[in-house]
Each structure stands twice: as structure tokens, then as C-alpha cells.
Write a protein that holds these residues in place. Structure first.
Motif, short mmCIF file in Angstrom:
data_model
loop_
_atom_site.label_atom_id
_atom_site.label_comp_id
_atom_site.label_asym_id
_atom_site.label_seq_id
_atom_site.Cartn_x
_atom_site.Cartn_y
_atom_site.Cartn_z
N MET A 99 0.81 -1.21 0.00
CA MET A 99 0.00 0.00 0.00
C MET A 99 0.85 1.26 0.00
SD MET A 99 -3.08 -1.08 -0.11
CE MET A 99 -4.15 0.20 0.44
N GLY A 100 2.15 1.12 -0.09
CA GLY A 100 3.02 2.28 -0.15
C GLY A 100 3.92 2.42 1.05
N PHE A 101 3.70 1.62 2.08
CA PHE A 101 4.55 1.71 3.26
C PHE A 101 5.79 0.83 3.13
CE2 PHE A 101 0.24 2.58 4.86
CZ PHE A 101 0.45 3.89 5.25
N GLY A 102 5.92 0.12 2.02
CA GLY A 102 7.08 -0.73 1.79
C GLY A 102 8.34 0.04 1.49
N PHE A 103 8.21 1.34 1.31
CA PHE A 103 9.37 2.18 1.04
C PHE A 103 10.33 2.16 2.23
CE2 PHE A 103 11.41 6.38 1.22
CZ PHE A 103 12.11 6.34 0.02
N PHE A 104 9.81 1.96 3.43
CA PHE A 104 10.64 1.98 4.63
C PHE A 104 11.19 0.60 4.98
CE2 PHE A 104 7.49 5.38 5.23
CZ PHE A 104 8.35 6.46 5.16
N VAL A 105 10.84 -0.43 4.28
CA VAL A 105 11.28 -1.83 4.42
C VAL A 105 10.82 -2.46 5.74
CG1 VAL A 105 13.26 -3.40 4.26
CG2 VAL A 105 13.32 -1.26 3.03
N LEU A 106 10.25 -1.70 6.62
CA LEU A 106 9.81 -2.25 7.90
C LEU A 106 8.61 -3.19 7.77
CD1 LEU A 106 10.34 -2.23 10.92
CD2 LEU A 106 8.76 -0.31 11.10
N PRO A 107 7.57 -2.88 6.99
CA PRO A 107 6.44 -3.81 6.91
C PRO A 107 6.81 -5.16 6.31
CG PRO A 107 5.80 -1.67 6.05
CD PRO A 107 7.27 -1.63 6.30
N GLN A 108 7.74 -5.16 5.36
CA GLN A 108 8.14 -6.44 4.75
C GLN A 108 8.80 -7.34 5.80
OE1 GLN A 108 8.64 -3.40 3.46
NE2 GLN A 108 9.13 -3.47 1.29
N LEU A 109 9.71 -6.77 6.56
CA LEU A 109 10.39 -7.57 7.59
C LEU A 109 9.42 -8.01 8.67
CD1 LEU A 109 13.69 -5.52 7.91
CD2 LEU A 109 13.31 -7.63 6.66
N ALA A 110 8.52 -7.13 9.07
CA ALA A 110 7.53 -7.49 10.09
C ALA A 110 6.60 -8.60 9.60
CB ALA A 110 6.71 -6.26 10.49
N ALA A 111 6.20 -8.55 8.34
CA ALA A 111 5.33 -9.59 7.79
C ALA A 111 6.03 -10.95 7.81
CB ALA A 111 4.91 -9.23 6.37
N VAL A 112 7.31 -10.96 7.45
CA VAL A 112 8.04 -12.24 7.43
C VAL A 112 8.25 -12.78 8.84
CG1 VAL A 112 10.26 -13.27 6.84
CG2 VAL A 112 9.13 -11.78 5.22
N VAL A 113 8.69 -11.92 9.76
CA VAL A 113 8.95 -12.37 11.13
C VAL A 113 7.66 -12.83 11.80
CG1 VAL A 113 9.69 -11.59 13.41
CG2 VAL A 113 11.03 -10.98 11.40
N LEU A 114 6.61 -12.03 11.69
CA LEU A 114 5.33 -12.41 12.31
C LEU A 114 4.73 -13.66 11.66
CD1 LEU A 114 3.72 -8.90 12.82
CD2 LEU A 114 4.58 -10.43 14.58
N GLY A 115 4.93 -13.81 10.36
CA GLY A 115 4.42 -15.00 9.68
C GLY A 115 5.09 -16.27 10.18
N HIS A 116 6.41 -16.24 10.36
CA HIS A 116 7.11 -17.43 10.88
C HIS A 116 6.74 -17.70 12.33
CE1 HIS A 116 9.55 -18.60 7.48
NE2 HIS A 116 9.87 -17.33 7.26
N LEU A 117 6.59 -16.66 13.14
CA LEU A 117 6.15 -16.87 14.52
C LEU A 117 4.74 -17.45 14.57
CD1 LEU A 117 7.42 -13.65 16.35
CD2 LEU A 117 8.21 -15.99 16.66
N ALA A 118 3.87 -16.99 13.68
CA ALA A 118 2.50 -17.49 13.66
C ALA A 118 2.44 -18.95 13.23
CB ALA A 118 1.66 -16.64 12.71
N LEU A 119 3.30 -19.35 12.30
CA LEU A 119 3.31 -20.76 11.89
C LEU A 119 3.74 -21.67 13.03
CD1 LEU A 119 4.73 -20.71 8.25
CD2 LEU A 119 2.43 -21.27 9.00
N GLN A 120 4.63 -21.19 13.88
CA GLN A 120 5.09 -22.01 15.01
C GLN A 120 4.08 -22.04 16.15
OE1 GLN A 120 8.81 -20.36 16.22
NE2 GLN A 120 9.92 -21.15 14.44
N ARG A 121 3.42 -20.92 16.43
CA ARG A 121 2.58 -20.81 17.63
C ARG A 121 1.09 -20.94 17.40
NH1 ARG A 121 5.39 -15.59 20.51
NH2 ARG A 121 7.49 -16.44 20.57
N GLU A 122 0.62 -20.69 16.20
CA GLU A 122 -0.83 -20.66 15.95
C GLU A 122 -1.20 -21.61 14.81
OE1 GLU A 122 -1.62 -16.60 15.01
OE2 GLU A 122 -1.23 -15.91 17.04
N PRO A 123 -1.56 -22.83 15.12
CA PRO A 123 -1.95 -23.74 14.04
C PRO A 123 -3.28 -23.37 13.39
CG PRO A 123 -2.22 -24.79 16.18
CD PRO A 123 -1.56 -23.47 16.42
N GLY A 124 -4.14 -22.65 14.11
CA GLY A 124 -5.44 -22.26 13.55
C GLY A 124 -5.35 -21.15 12.53
N GLY A 125 -4.27 -20.39 12.54
CA GLY A 125 -4.13 -19.28 11.60
C GLY A 125 -3.10 -19.55 10.52
N LYS A 126 -2.99 -20.80 10.12
CA LYS A 126 -1.95 -21.19 9.16
C LYS A 126 -2.12 -20.49 7.81
CE LYS A 126 0.22 -25.28 7.23
NZ LYS A 126 0.18 -26.74 7.13
#
Length: 162
Positions: A99-126
Motif C-alpha cells: 500500500m506504499g509503506f514498503g518504502f521503509f522496508v519495515l512492513p516487509q520484515l515485520a510480515a516475514v517475522v510475524l508469519g514465521h512466529l505465527a506458523l510455530q505458535r498458531e496452528p489455527g491461523g496457518k
């Protein structure tokens, strides 16, 4: 014109009110003017009075089941809600990167880190976690590609002073 009396002023109808006759109500004794109808001497489906167990035979009256509620229906307990906060956060960060906030590179890194944490901790939100991971990695790839293209373009530019 002739004089006519208004409604209700005719002398023959003045003071007339019809008599009120309520319906008879039965008393428990069977006489009128009561509120409870008389009971039959015995209910035929329970057998003769004085017989133990009524009409249930050798089994006796039915016992309440611990699995039934007061209405005779089984009780179903809902499963506790599955936590999906990390998965949703990963997906939101992946969408924000496009949506345009990728210019700061922070949302991309947050999406990847949170996605891997979610796969480990939340089987219902796979599914949400995988979608966030895909969006995060694609946004990182696009960001790296744009940075390389801009780096090459600026290094070969004629307008740069020498």
C-alpha cells in the motif's frame, strides 16, 4: 328541517346498559366459579393408582442424563477461539507493504517475522500466516529489485557531477 335528537339524548335509551354475564369457571371441587378444572382420578398412561413405578414397567421412571439440558437437548460446548493475532498481524503488514509503506522496508520484515512466529505458535491461523509470508517475501524481492535498478540507474547517470 325537522329537529333530530343527538345520539344518546333519546329518553328511551338513557341509562341503558346491557347485563354482563361472565362464563362459568370451575373450582377444584367441580363447582362453577373456580379457577382450576377438576383432575381425573388417574392418568391412564401411568397405570392404576398405587402401583409402584407407574406405567414404566420394571425399568422405573427415566433418569435425567448429565448430557441433556433442561429442554431434553444435548449440550454442545463451543470450542475455545483459536488465537490468530500473529497471523492477522503478518497479513496486515504484508498488505501494508504493497500500500506504499514498503518504502521503509519495515512492513516487509515485520510480515516475514510475524508469519514465521505465527506458523510455530498458531496452528489455527496457518492460512493467514502463509499469506502474510508470501506478501512479505514478494515485497522484499520487489524492494531489493527496485533498489538494484535505482542503484544501477544512478551509477550510470550523466547528470551526476564528476
Amino acid at each position: 328541517m325537522t329537529e333530530q335528537d343527538r345520539y344518546g339524548e333519546d329518553e328511551s335509551h338513557r341509562g341503558y346498559q346491557p347485563q354482563w354475564n361472565p362464563a362459568p369457571v370451575f373450582k377444584p371441587s367441580g363447582r362453577p366459579d373456580s379457577h382450576i378444572p377438576p383432575m381425573p382420578p388417574s392418568a391412564p398412561h401411568l397405570g392404576p393408582p398405587g402401583q409402584p413405578g407407574g406405567g414404566y414397567g420394571a425399568y422405573g421412571p427415566p433418569q435425567p442424563s448429565p448430557y441433556l439440558n433442561g429442554y431434553g437437548q444435548p449440550q454442545y460446548y463451543a470450542a475455545p477461539p483459536v488465537p490468530r493475532a500473529l497471523s492477522i498481524a503478518s497479513l496486515c503488514c504484508g498488505i501494508a507493504a504493497f500500500m506504499g509503506f514498503g518504502f521503509f522496508v519495515l512492513p516487509q520484515l515485520a510480515a516475514v517475522v510475524l508469519g514465521h512466529l505465527a506458523l510455530q505458535r498458531e496452528p489455527g491461523g496457518k492460512g493467514l500466516a502463509i499469506a502474510g509470508l508470501v506478501l512479505g517475501y514478494v515485497a522484499i524481492a520487489i524492494t531489493v529489485l527496485v533498489m538494484v535498478v535505482l542503484g544501477v540507474a544512478f551509477s550510470n547517470a550523466e547528470f551526476v557531477t564528476r
